[in-house]
Design a protein around this motif. Structure first.
Motif, short mmCIF file in Angstrom:
data_model
loop_
_atom_site.label_atom_id
_atom_site.label_comp_id
_atom_site.label_asym_id
_atom_site.label_seq_id
_atom_site.Cartn_x
_atom_site.Cartn_y
_atom_site.Cartn_z
N TYR A 182 -152.38 -2.49 41.07
CA TYR A 182 -151.00 -2.37 40.57
C TYR A 182 -150.99 -2.33 39.04
O TYR A 182 -150.21 -1.60 38.43
N LYS A 227 -155.43 -6.17 44.82
CA LYS A 227 -154.12 -5.51 44.92
C LYS A 227 -153.40 -5.63 43.57
O LYS A 227 -152.78 -4.67 43.10
N ASN A 247 -147.38 -7.72 44.93
CA ASN A 247 -148.44 -7.28 44.04
C ASN A 247 -149.08 -8.42 43.25
O ASN A 247 -150.22 -8.33 42.84
#
Ligand SMILES: [Zn+2]
Length: 870
Positions: free
Chosen positions: A418, A414, A552
């Motif tokens: 990002y 993740k 994030n």
């Protein structure tokens, strides 16, 4: 104190070891397991592997078969096959009898029998069928007396089933035929091409498979029921006695939408002949992604009482995870199990991403709740490992499974997504899948593809997040002057010394939150130990600050004092569910770090629970409230608090205006916690009633109540269990009775169970796992403490004889059932006395030890009677 149990255990383990340890002469490649060197040399020398296997399942305990192994050899040299089954017969190589060497682990074909170019090896063999500890699992259905068989070879049991090259980068095509009783059906990776009857047996012939690594070969046989599926594309198999309980439509819809979302996102068609799936009884995992025979855990896919939202979301996440594996893992496969994260991390990350793309509510909150706390709990211990885990031998591959690959890896993906942005991430994945189709790849290949698409080097990122063990902690420092932020500082440091020095590069968002104005989100790049958030300066003093808004970043955020003070009074005012879920996590992390009094957390939880509207967040609060009450507070605090906690939970469970899932999680927690005489009497009375707290009383909750009363030393334990067994005659009932007895606070029962865990070959492994918590109930800590060291002594046996996740549950239960300094000293003494314990096992012990050490530390600091603050 432990010597008696220890000696008898050693004898027991020795007696149950069959066959005897293989001899291997002087060649290290012939040692048990599959060494990395053997895999490397075979990977370089052999190609174009095909297996043709005929197997008869006519006998109950043994499968007999023949296998023809075809391969190309680069040159005439010794070829080593892997096999640890009970028997092989005469071996023919290239049409003639060959003098081979078999040592119980490997079969060596001498160079003189091997040609450069194509070769054919043929041999008969036998392999075992058993409820546990065999490559073919047999499940007996007590209700209709049927047997069901299925294989589960991952990571290292293909060589227990048949002679093969058991390594993921020698992908092979398999042509299988299975002979089974005439009232059975069979499924396998390939499409069924033909079924013939011969006497009392049916023979199924399956089409040659697409190229597969050995760990993905699979079949199942038994009187399974079959549901055809959408456009007959996705048949579902389930055992006959539970066929009418399956929610076929919702499973089929989720499978179909996962398949089409993933095809669309990757831009790569579903890569295999067929997608069939089955619900496997007593399945030791949540699911397994065999192409053509994808398996799911029957117990968590068929609900015996109405499911909560959490259960439904968990089932959906598992479906998406296993379907995603058909691209990540099955089509493009890791070269060796050191890169296990590559498939597991992706499958979990993709599961959430597809649900986000499909527009399902709050998928990233579920993702956070299901992954981050688990990852952080392990990654901040001294037993943690890098995401990429060196693996010297396939027979230790089980140790590579755990929170680091399942929960940390999706978390860092993740962060990567990002960092590079959505379009580069997606383009990189497409390129990766296309360039390694039906082949193998490593983490460097993946970062190269994504880096190319993003036009930036990810080498340093990989070094920090893939190769470096441990994790960052972000400490918030908030300075306020005259009602304005004078400075906001983030200080990054490693959670453990084993990470060494240096900063994890990180991209995150800091939120400055106030109840009476719009939250301010500030993007921050972290590349040094101390980062001053310049954009925060001069802003109005916020109610709180949180350094990982939107989740994030991968790191443990330690709230500053002002923020935690405000949050412990007002966390429920934060309306964004993802943020609120993370704030509860951050407060709990302070409790676990002995920086926030458990009693303060308990008070916050009791105040907020009645207002919490989100089912997933409420369930998390209930779990932590239960844990803090049962483990972290003193006996005096418990006397003061437990009645109030019981009343809060019962009140919530009884409140008909609340969603079912919130009521149910409160009810389950109430049943598990009940301690006061009044609460125990309430539980006992429920057993004679049709409902609990206004909810219909169904069998699983009945069993939970019985197990809890047994655990609390009820004088009526035996008659309650017997009564429940008469009422519930399913195989699940038998399992529940086994679990309930394990919870009895009686020396003889503990001794008997502990022996059976090793010696009773009729026990399903999943039953044992289910019973471990009750066995190690924290109220019985004094009774089970004598088993702590024997449980640690047995780790090498468990690693050899039990499946992937068992060892973690075993350690989590035996160490987690304790909370005293004495128990901690026992664990430490064990570690000191066993300097030669294999590193992977030592790390697993250290991971579980960490939680006990925290418990001892929290109790030392706070269990002296700190007053309730809020
Ligand atoms: Zn998986």
């Amino acid at each position: 104190m432990h010597s008696i149990a220890r000696t008898s255990l050693a004898a027991l383990i020795a007696a149950s070891m069959t066959p005897p340890p293989p001899t291997h002469g002087t060649d290290p490649l012939m040692l048990p397991g599959v060494s990395r060197e053997l895999a490397r040399s075979r990977g370089a020398a052999l190609s174009n592997v095909r297996y043709q296997m005929a197997l008869s399942l006519a006998r109950r305990d043994t499968a007999r078969g023949t296998v023809t192994v075809r391969f190309n050899a680069a040159r005439s040299a010794d070829v080593i096959l892997d096999f640890r089954g009970p028997w092989i017969g005469a071996v023919r190589v290239n049409g003639g009898e060959a003098k081979t060497e078999f040592n119980g682990a490997h079969l060596r074909i001498p160079a003189r029998a091997v040609r450069a170019g194509p070769n054919v090896v043929e041999l008969p063999f036998a392999s075992l069928i058993a409820p546990a500890g065999a490559s073919i699992i047999r499940y007996h259905d007590a209700r209709d007396n049927n047997d069901y068989l299925y294989t589960l070879l991952v990571p290292s049991d293909a060589n227990a089933l048949f002679p093969c090259f058991d390594q993921p980068d020698l992908k092979a095509r398999m042509t299988l035929s299975l002979s089974i009783p005439t009232n059975w059906r069979a499924i396998a990776n390939g499409i069924t091409e033909q079924v013939d009857t011969a006497g009392s047996l049916l023979t199924y012939r399956f089409r040659e498979t697409d190229p597969l690594p050995t760990y993905l070969f699979a079949f199942a046989a038994g009187p399974w029921a079959r549901f055809a599926g959408v456009g007959h594309r996705t048949p579902l198999w389930v055992r006959a006695s539970r066929a009418n309980e399956v929610e076929v439509d919702s499973l089929q819809n989720q499978v179909a939408s996962a398949l089409s979302s993933l095809e669309r996102y990757f831009g790569v068609k579903y890569p295999f002949q067929q997608f069939q799936y089955m619900l496997s009884p007593a399945f030791p995992f949540g699911g397994m992604e065999h192409p053509g025979v994808t398996m799911f855990n029957e117990e968590s896919f068929i609900y015996r009482e109405p499911p909560t939202l959490n259960q439904r979301l968990g089932r959906r996440a598992t479906i998406y995870h296993e379907v995603a594996h058909h691209w990540f893992g099955d089509d493009v496969t890791m070269r060796w199990f050191d890169d296990l994260w590559l498939k597991e991390g992706f499958a979990t990350y993709m599961a959430a991403k597809m649900q986000a793309i499909e527009g399902l509510p709050n998928p990233w909150m579920s993702f956070y709740l299901r992954n981050k706390p688990l990852a952080y709990d392990v990654d901040q211990t001294s037993g943690t490992t890098p995401v990429w885990q060196s693996l010297a031998n396939l027979d230790q591959a089980k140790s590579n499974y755990g929170a680091i690959v399942y929960n940390k890896a999706p978390g860092i993906l993740k962060q990567l997504n990002y960092l590079v942005g959505d379009s580069a991430f997606r383009a990189g994945l497409h390129e990766f899948l296309i360039s390694h189709q039906y082949g193998n790849a490593t983490w460097q290949d993946l970062l190269a593809s994504i880096g190319k698409a993003a036009n930036r080097s990810l080498t340093e990122w990989g070094r920090q997040y893939i190769l470096r063990p441990g994790m960052p902690v972000l400490e918030q420092r908030l300075e306020i002057a005259n009602g304005r932020v004078s400075r906001l500082t983030l200080i990054q440091h490693p959670a453990q010394a084993l990470s060494g020095k240096g900063v994890w590069p990180m991209r995150t968002e800091v939120v400055l939150w106030s109840r009476d104005s719009t939250p301010v989100f500030v993007p921050v790049e972290i590349s040094a130990e101390t980062t001053i958030v310049a954009a925060a300066k001069g802003r109005r003093a916020p109610d709180f600050v949180f350094a990982n808004a939107n989740d994030n970043a991968y790191g443990l955020v330690m709230l500053d004092t002002a923020s935690v003070q405000w949050l412990s009074q007002h966390v429920g005012e934060v309306k964004d569910p993802l943020l609120r879920a993370m704030l509860w996590g951050a407060m709990w992390d302070l409790v676990r770090d002995a920086r926030l009094a458990p009693a303060t957390f308990i008070a916050t939880a009791m105040r907020e629970l009645p207002q919490e509207t989100d089912e997933q967040i409420a369930a998390g609060i209930v779990t932590r409230l239960s844990r803090a009450t049962a483990t972290y507070i003193s006996a005096a605090q418990e006397r003061e608090l437990v009645g109030a906690v019981e009343r809060t939970l019962l009140g919530l469970a009884s409140d008909a205006s609340r969603p079912y899932g919130i009521r149910k999680s409160a009810l389950d927690a109430y049943v598990a916690m009940a301690k006061t005489p009044g609460a125990l009497a309430t539980l006992a009375a429920w057993l004679d009633s049709a409902s609990t707290a206004g909810l219909p009383l169904r069998q699983p909750t009945r069993w939970n109540i019985v197990t809890h009363l047994v655990e609390r030393g009820s004088a009526r334990a035996d008659s309650m269990i017997a009564g429940e067994e008469r009422r519930d005659t399913t195989s699940s009932g038998k399992r529940s009775a086994f679990v309930a007895v394990a919870a009895k606070p009686a020396t003889a029962v503990k001794g008997d169970y502990f022996r059976r865990y090793f010696a009773d070959t009729t026990l399903n492994e999943e039953w044992v796992t289910a019973s471990l918590r009750g066995f190690n109930s924290s109220d019985a800590a004094a009774l089970t403490l004598p088993y702590l060291v024997p449980a640690l002594d047995s780790l090498p046996w468990i690693q050899r004889n039990r499946r992937i996740f068992f060892l973690g549950s075993w350690l989590g239960s035996f160490i987690g059932g304790q909370r005293s300094g004495e128990a901690l000293r026992e664990v430490d003494r064990f570690l000191a006395e066993h300097p030669k314990l294999a590193l992977d096992l030592r790390q697993k012990v250290l991971q579980s030890r960490d939680d006990l050490e925290r418990t001892v530390r929290i109790r030392a600091k706070y269990a002296g009677g700190v007053a309730l603050t809020p």
